[in-house]
Design a protein around this motif. Sequence first.
Motif, PDB file in Angstrom:
ATOM      1  N   THR A   1       4.788  -1.724  -1.797  1.00  0.00           N
ATOM      2  CA  THR A   1       3.499  -2.500  -0.911  1.00  0.00           C
ATOM      3  C   THR A   1       4.967  -3.286  -0.187  1.00  0.00           C
ATOM      4  OG1 THR A   1       1.836  -2.107  -2.146  1.00  0.00           O
ATOM      5  CG2 THR A   1       1.561  -3.426  -0.711  1.00  0.00           C
ATOM      6  N   VAL A   2       4.823  -3.375   0.725  1.00  0.00           N
ATOM      7  CA  VAL A   2       4.801  -4.661   1.479  1.00  0.00           C
ATOM      8  C   VAL A   2       4.347  -5.754   1.548  1.00  0.00           C
ATOM      9  CG1 VAL A   2       6.907  -4.942   3.244  1.00  0.00           C
ATOM     10  CG2 VAL A   2       6.858  -2.696   2.458  1.00  0.00           C
ATOM     11  N   LEU A   3       4.444  -6.716   1.454  1.00  0.00           N
ATOM     12  CA  LEU A   3       4.113  -7.886   1.262  1.00  0.00           C
ATOM     13  C   LEU A   3       4.263  -8.166   2.554  1.00  0.00           C
ATOM     14  CD1 LEU A   3       3.729  -9.435  -2.047  1.00  0.00           C
ATOM     15  CD2 LEU A   3       2.493  -8.009  -1.176  1.00  0.00           C
ATOM     16  N   GLU A   4       5.951  -8.908   2.774  1.00  0.00           N
ATOM     17  CA  GLU A   4       6.243 -10.029   3.834  1.00  0.00           C
ATOM     18  C   GLU A   4       7.319  -9.095   4.647  1.00  0.00           C
ATOM     19  OE1 GLU A   4       7.689 -13.844   4.055  1.00  0.00           O
ATOM     20  OE2 GLU A   4       6.187 -14.001   3.756  1.00  0.00           O
ATOM     21  N   GLY A   5       8.060  -9.125   5.470  1.00  0.00           N
ATOM     22  CA  GLY A   5       8.992  -8.213   6.258  1.00  0.00           C
ATOM     23  C   GLY A   5       8.781  -6.743   6.447  1.00  0.00           C
ATOM     24  N   THR A   6       9.787  -6.388   6.119  1.00  0.00           N
ATOM     25  CA  THR A   6      10.642  -5.224   6.734  1.00  0.00           C
ATOM     26  C   THR A   6      11.160  -4.663   5.553  1.00  0.00           C
ATOM     27  OG1 THR A   6      10.222  -5.101   8.985  1.00  0.00           O
ATOM     28  CG2 THR A   6      11.034  -3.336   8.212  1.00  0.00           C
TER      29      THR A   6
ATOM     30  N   VAL B   1       2.377   0.988   2.460  1.00  0.00           N
ATOM     31  CA  VAL B   1       2.463   1.140   0.912  1.00  0.00           C
ATOM     32  C   VAL B   1       3.337   2.565   0.970  1.00  0.00           C
ATOM     33  CG1 VAL B   1       1.152   2.146  -1.094  1.00  0.00           C
ATOM     34  CG2 VAL B   1       0.398   0.162  -0.088  1.00  0.00           C
ATOM     35  N   ALA B   2       4.218   3.095   0.442  1.00  0.00           N
ATOM     36  CA  ALA B   2       4.658   4.016   0.034  1.00  0.00           C
ATOM     37  C   ALA B   2       4.501   4.878  -1.819  1.00  0.00           C
ATOM     38  CB  ALA B   2       6.177   4.109   0.806  1.00  0.00           C
ATOM     39  N   ARG B   3       4.726   5.868  -1.481  1.00  0.00           N
ATOM     40  CA  ARG B   3       5.480   6.336  -3.560  1.00  0.00           C
ATOM     41  C   ARG B   3       6.774   7.310  -3.132  1.00  0.00           C
ATOM     42  NH1 ARG B   3       5.036  11.945  -5.672  1.00  0.00           N
ATOM     43  NH2 ARG B   3       5.515  11.923  -7.726  1.00  0.00           N
ATOM     44  N   GLU B   4       7.090   5.962  -3.990  1.00  0.00           N
ATOM     45  CA  GLU B   4       9.012   6.539  -4.487  1.00  0.00           C
ATOM     46  C   GLU B   4       8.965   7.661  -4.862  1.00  0.00           C
ATOM     47  OE1 GLU B   4      10.859   5.162  -8.141  1.00  0.00           O
ATOM     48  OE2 GLU B   4      11.529   3.183  -6.101  1.00  0.00           O
TER      49      GLU B   4
END
Length: 158
Positions: free
Chosen positions: A121-126, A146-149
């Motif tokens: 899950t990205v909380l800030e940025g890219t 959100v992405a599944r690794e």
Amino acid sequence: MASSSYFLLVALFALASWKAIASDPSPLQDYCVADNSSRVLVNGFVCKNPMDVKAEDFFLAAKLDMPRDTKVSKVGSNVTLINVMRIPGLNTLGISLARIDYAPLGENPPHTHPRATEILTVLEGTLYVGFVTSNPENKFLSKGEVARERGWPVGLAR
């Protein structure tokens, strides 16, 4: 003939009824707090005596809301891992959590998770997320995505 048909009908009904009520057995205990001082090696950690369990075994004031210093690593990332070693009450649950802070162009080296997966899950940025495969399906994730690794991930912040 009628008695054998009756017996067959009862046997089929009993078999169908048994299958309908089949389920996983109840756990033998509610929790198994890890006893990190035990020298016994098992799949997981030995359980503490329930009389020795404390509330602290289930909590950790990790302050995961605070950014970490990314200059401590050669790859420009800092991993804060929360697992059974830090919260003994997670023992036998197969749960862990990690906060990864990236410097610009920082990366998370390829790694694996045997018998596990990871959700990003990205909380800030890219974050540029990819997979080391013969046909990589790389993607930029932005704040809130959100992405599944799967497989061997490679993360690169920008």
